[in-house]
Each structure stands twice: as C-alpha cells, then as structure tokens.
Design a protein around this motif. Structure first.
Motif, mmCIF file in Angstrom:
data_model
loop_
_atom_site.group_PDB
_atom_site.id
_atom_site.type_symbol
_atom_site.label_atom_id
_atom_site.label_comp_id
_atom_site.label_asym_id
_atom_site.label_seq_id
_atom_site.Cartn_x
_atom_site.Cartn_y
_atom_site.Cartn_z
ATOM 1 N N LEU A 182 0.850 -1.185 0.000
ATOM 2 C CA LEU A 182 0.000 0.000 0.000
ATOM 3 C C LEU A 182 0.886 1.236 0.000
ATOM 4 C CD1 LEU A 182 -2.600 1.665 0.433
ATOM 5 C CD2 LEU A 182 -2.457 1.081 2.879
ATOM 6 N N ASP A 183 0.728 2.073 -1.010
ATOM 7 C CA ASP A 183 1.485 3.319 -1.109
ATOM 8 C C ASP A 183 0.538 4.472 -0.803
ATOM 9 O OD1 ASP A 183 2.829 5.668 -1.953
ATOM 10 O OD2 ASP A 183 4.063 4.501 -3.329
ATOM 11 N N THR B 284 -2.170 4.133 -4.155
ATOM 12 C CA THR B 284 -2.245 2.920 -4.968
ATOM 13 C C THR B 284 -2.013 1.684 -4.103
ATOM 14 O OG1 THR B 284 0.106 3.037 -5.537
ATOM 15 C CG2 THR B 284 -1.457 4.040 -7.091
ATOM 16 N N VAL B 285 -2.609 0.589 -4.551
ATOM 17 C CA VAL B 285 -2.403 -0.714 -3.929
ATOM 18 C C VAL B 285 -1.796 -1.634 -4.969
ATOM 19 C CG1 VAL B 285 -3.494 -2.675 -2.784
ATOM 20 C CG2 VAL B 285 -4.429 -0.389 -2.450
ATOM 21 N N LEU C 94 -0.173 -5.325 5.740
ATOM 22 C CA LEU C 94 -0.304 -4.270 4.738
ATOM 23 C C LEU C 94 -0.229 -2.899 5.398
ATOM 24 C CD1 LEU C 94 -0.940 -4.016 1.623
ATOM 25 C CD2 LEU C 94 -3.322 -3.637 2.306
ATOM 26 N N ALA C 95 -0.897 -2.748 6.518
ATOM 27 C CA ALA C 95 -0.911 -1.466 7.234
ATOM 28 C C ALA C 95 0.436 -1.148 7.859
ATOM 29 C CB ALA C 95 -2.001 -1.495 8.302
ATOM 30 N N VAL C 96 1.056 -2.163 8.441
ATOM 31 C CA VAL C 96 2.369 -1.949 9.069
ATOM 32 C C VAL C 96 3.385 -1.482 8.037
ATOM 33 C CG1 VAL C 96 4.309 -3.109 10.193
ATOM 34 C CG2 VAL C 96 1.971 -3.565 10.962
ATOM 35 N N SER D 289 -4.833 6.333 10.703
ATOM 36 C CA SER D 289 -3.973 7.516 10.809
ATOM 37 C C SER D 289 -3.777 8.210 9.468
ATOM 38 C CB SER D 289 -2.609 7.128 11.396
ATOM 39 O OG SER D 289 -2.017 6.055 10.673
ATOM 40 N N ASP D 290 -4.216 7.609 8.384
ATOM 41 C CA ASP D 290 -4.247 8.274 7.077
ATOM 42 C C ASP D 290 -5.699 8.649 6.782
ATOM 43 O OD1 ASP D 290 -4.732 8.191 4.014
ATOM 44 O OD2 ASP D 290 -2.543 8.364 4.173
ATOM 45 N N PRO D 291 -5.977 9.893 6.403
ATOM 46 C CA PRO D 291 -7.368 10.344 6.262
ATOM 47 C C PRO D 291 -8.161 9.657 5.158
ATOM 48 C CG PRO D 291 -5.838 12.006 5.420
ATOM 49 C CD PRO D 291 -5.012 10.982 6.140
ATOM 50 N N ASP D 292 -7.489 8.985 4.230
ATOM 51 C CA ASP D 292 -8.189 8.324 3.137
ATOM 52 C C ASP D 292 -8.226 6.805 3.272
ATOM 53 O OD1 ASP D 292 -8.799 10.725 1.832
ATOM 54 O OD2 ASP D 292 -6.838 10.768 0.850
ATOM 55 N N VAL D 293 -7.794 6.306 4.429
ATOM 56 C CA VAL D 293 -7.761 4.863 4.657
ATOM 57 C C VAL D 293 -8.565 4.536 5.914
ATOM 58 C CG1 VAL D 293 -6.315 2.826 5.054
ATOM 59 C CG2 VAL D 293 -5.495 4.671 3.558
ATOM 60 N N TYR D 294 -9.405 3.503 5.820
ATOM 61 C CA TYR D 294 -10.291 3.094 6.897
ATOM 62 C C TYR D 294 -10.040 1.614 7.192
ATOM 63 C CZ TYR D 294 -12.604 7.421 5.510
ATOM 64 O OH TYR D 294 -12.859 8.736 5.208
ATOM 65 N N ALA D 295 -10.483 1.155 8.346
ATOM 66 C CA ALA D 295 -10.329 -0.260 8.701
ATOM 67 C C ALA D 295 -11.570 -0.722 9.446
ATOM 68 C CB ALA D 295 -9.082 -0.492 9.541
ATOM 69 N N ALA D 296 -11.965 -1.981 9.218
ATOM 70 C CA ALA D 296 -13.153 -2.538 9.863
ATOM 71 C C ALA D 296 -13.006 -4.044 10.009
ATOM 72 C CB ALA D 296 -14.404 -2.205 9.057
ATOM 73 N N GLY D 297 -13.763 -4.604 10.942
ATOM 74 C CA GLY D 297 -13.752 -6.042 11.166
ATOM 75 C C GLY D 297 -12.642 -6.469 12.113
ATOM 76 N N ASP D 298 -12.245 -7.733 11.995
ATOM 77 C CA ASP D 298 -11.243 -8.314 12.897
ATOM 78 C C ASP D 298 -9.953 -7.515 12.969
ATOM 79 O OD1 ASP D 298 -13.103 -10.331 12.842
ATOM 80 O OD2 ASP D 298 -11.681 -11.934 12.416
#
Length: 387
Positions: free
Chosen positions: A83-84, A89-90, A235-237, A256-265
């Motif tokens: 992840l950049d 981009t991914v 990926l996040a690390v 901590s990045d305004p355009d990236v979100y996380a959910a679930g486990d």
C-alpha cells in the motif's frame, strides 16, 4: 469518477460494498479478496455447516450474480501486497496496481499456529475437510478451549468422534468469560463425553498426538488447534499506518491516514461507549463495522459505538453474549444455571458491563440497553428479575 477500494472480501468488505451502493455511491468499487470463494460468513464454519445442518449456499453473503448486478468489481484470488499512501495505490499479487480515492482495509485475521502437524479452521475449505474427517470417527484432540475449540468439539462429538480438549487455563473460555461461566461450559462438555485436560499446556504436537508439559503423551488421529487469531495487519504496518493489536482507528473507523479506513477483525477502534479502543473478532463486528466504514468513507458523520455481540451453539447450549468483561468484579445469575436457562451479568463497580443469555431469548436488546445506561444496579434485584 471516484474509485473506492476494499481490501478483504469477507463479511465486512462485502457489507461495506453493499452499503456504498445503498447510500448512492455511483463511482467504481473494487473488492479484492485473497480467497477464490466469493464473500461468505464464517460462523457456520464451526457451527451449522460443519455439523452438516446447513447448506453450502447459505454461507455466502450475496448470491452469485449480485456483485455484477451492482457494478462491483470483485477480484478473487488476489492479495494486496503493498500500500502506497502517497500515490494512493495498492499493488496486487498479480503485479498490477490499483489506484483509489478511499481505501478500506478489512483483511480479517489468521489462526495462531503451533509447530507440528495439526489442522486449523478459518476457511470454508478447512470446514469441509474437517467435516469429512469427523465423519470417519476416531480420536480428535483439540488444543484450546476457546470458542472455535468448543464449537468444533461439539461438531466432532456429534459425528461420533472421541474428543479430548487440552487447555492451559483452569477453565474453558477463562480469559473471555472468567472462571464462573467457564465452569458452566466445562460441565456441559463433560456431560457430553468430552475429556477435558485443563491447566495443562501442550509442549509438542507429534505425528501421533501431543506431548503435554507434564511429559504425558496423548494419542490422536487428528489434532485441531484453536488458540485464537492474529489480525492481518501486514499491509498497514508496511505502509506506516498506526498499528497496535490491530489497525488503530478513531470512532469513525478512520486510520492515521485520512483516506484509509479499517473494519472487522483487523481494526482496533475507539469505542466511545467504553472510552477505549477495542478489537472485536466476532461476526457482528464485521456485519456492522463494514457498513459504518462505508458511510464514513462517504463523508457521513459516523460514531461506531456498538456493544460487542456474539453467539455460540454447543450441544444443548444456545447463547448470546453482549459487552466486554474486562475488569469485572462480580457475576450475577438470573434463572436456573443447572437447567441451562439463565442470564449472567458481569458487573464492575455495580454497573453491568456484559451479559450472556443462555437458552433464554429475545432479551439482547434489554441487556444492551442496561450496559449502555451505565446505571448502578442492585445485585439481588438483578438476580430476581425485578430490574
């Protein structure tokens, strides 16, 4: 046209994609999954589907043609390898690069593993392999008396297998529920012919079973390990996002990045109800967290403060749990524990922080309202049902 990318095609990712469309997002949605199966729910893998009580088609979140019908680009059998954040981009395992305006990470978790020849349960293929193996009978040894260990034990016993559980804690579910309820589950499994070896760590998994820390050897035809899961945060690390036990998010599921979100486990999210971050691995968190993240990605005002919830079925027990027992100092029972028809309440400083209804139904809403209220309760009134 905006492109929203979801990495992780499980329940959270699939429900996020669905919510984006329901909320009127008409841009491109790319849903990327490492497995080759379309998104499915995991609870049946250790419950009804493993026991042969439900059909395969019922585990899937959506019908086969749903993704195409809703113009969702479902890409299966692909992993996000990098992840950049700067270029948005991914990079994928096939070498391609996928740009995004907003990104949701819903990569879930993976079973914790031990050295040696053992089986694990995470995917539908794992469940099908275990179902086939249980049908042949024999001796099954389960390492770990958590939810997966207990539910797979019930399935194995139902198929006629001899089952031994080895668990280092003094009761099943000791860290999750505490000793009071752990003993209830221990008694249920013993009554159903399960050999419980509690307070006993496994030193080694061998070709013929396990060696315990005491030196005793237990033979088995199959060793199944269920000792918890680790969030898939790699990926996040690597991208430099803030990560602790999971990917850290605020109450709107933003990282901590305004355009990236996380959910679930995989997400460790701030829950205003508890005043701290929680990482919840259960089905309801994926079911509700995916849609909450989708609305947050669309710029809506989101506060994700759900009371954690999960359910389990084992032998004659059907139960639902709400809340978080961390720091509890008292357990109050209402109903008949011996008959397995009761509600258990966990209290901290006189306030209900969690509740479990066992073979008692249509009370989850009341339990969760009591948790949310934060009011002090009288233990005797709570146990008598006068509250």
């Amino acid at each position: 046209m905006a492109t929203f990318v979801i990495v992780g095609a499980g329940l959270a990712g699939a429900k996020a994609a669905q919510t984006l469309r329901e909320e009127g997002f008409d841009g491109e949605i790319v849903l990327i999954g490492a497995e080759t199966e379309r998104p499915y729910e995991r609870p049946p893998l250790s419950k009804g589907y493993l026991q042969g009580k439900s059909e395969r088609e019922k585990i899937f979140v959506h019908a086969t043609g749903w993704y195409a019908d809703h113009d969702i680009d479902l890409r299966l059998g692909l992993r996000a390898t990098r992840l950049d954040l700067g270029s948005h981009t991914v990079r994928l395992s096939d070498g391609s690069r996928q740009p995004y305006q907003k990104l949701l990470i819903a990569t879930g978790s993976s079973p914790r593993r031990l050295p040696g020849p053992a089986r694990y349960l995470r995917t539908v293929q794992d469940s099908e392999a275990l179902k086939e193996r249980f049908a042949r009978g024999g001796r099954v040894l389960v390492v770990g008396a958590g939810w997966i260990g207990l539910e797979t034990t019930a399935a194995a016993r139902g198929a006629g297998c001899e089952v031994t559980i080895v668990e280092p804690e003094p009761t099943p579910l000791h860290r999750v529920l505490g000793p009071e309820l752990g003993e209830v589950f221990a008694n249920v499994h013993r009554r159903n012919g399960v050999d419980l070896r509690l307070g006993t760590p496994v030193a080694e998994i061998t070709q013929t079973g396990v060696r315990l820390s005491s030196g005793e050897r237990l033979e088995a035809d199959l060793v199944l390990v269920g000792i918890g899961a680790t969030p898939d945060t790699g990926l996040a690390v690597d991208a430099g996002l803030d990560v602790s036990d999971g990917i850290l998010t605020d109450a709107a599921l933003r990282t901590s990045d305004p355009d990236v979100y996380a959910a679930g486990d995989v997400a460790e999210s701030f829950n205003p109800l508890y005043g701290r971050r929680l990482r919840v691995e259960h089905w309801a968190n994926a079911l509700n967290g995916g849609p909450a993240a989708a609305r947050s990605m669309l710029g809506q005002d989101v506060v994700y403060d759900r009371v954690p919830y999960f359910f389990s079925d084992q032998f004659e027990i059907g139960m639902e749990f709400s809340g978080d027992v961390q720091g509890y100092d008292e357990v109050v029972f209402r109903g008949d524990v011996d008959a397995l028809e009761f509600i258990a309440y966990w209290l901290r400083d006189g306030r209900v922080v969690a509740g479990m209804n066992v073979n008692v139904w249509d009370v989850v809403g009341d339990i969760q309202d009591l948790i949310r209220s934060g009011v002090k309760v009288d233990s005797q009134e709570l146990s008598s049902g006068h509250r």
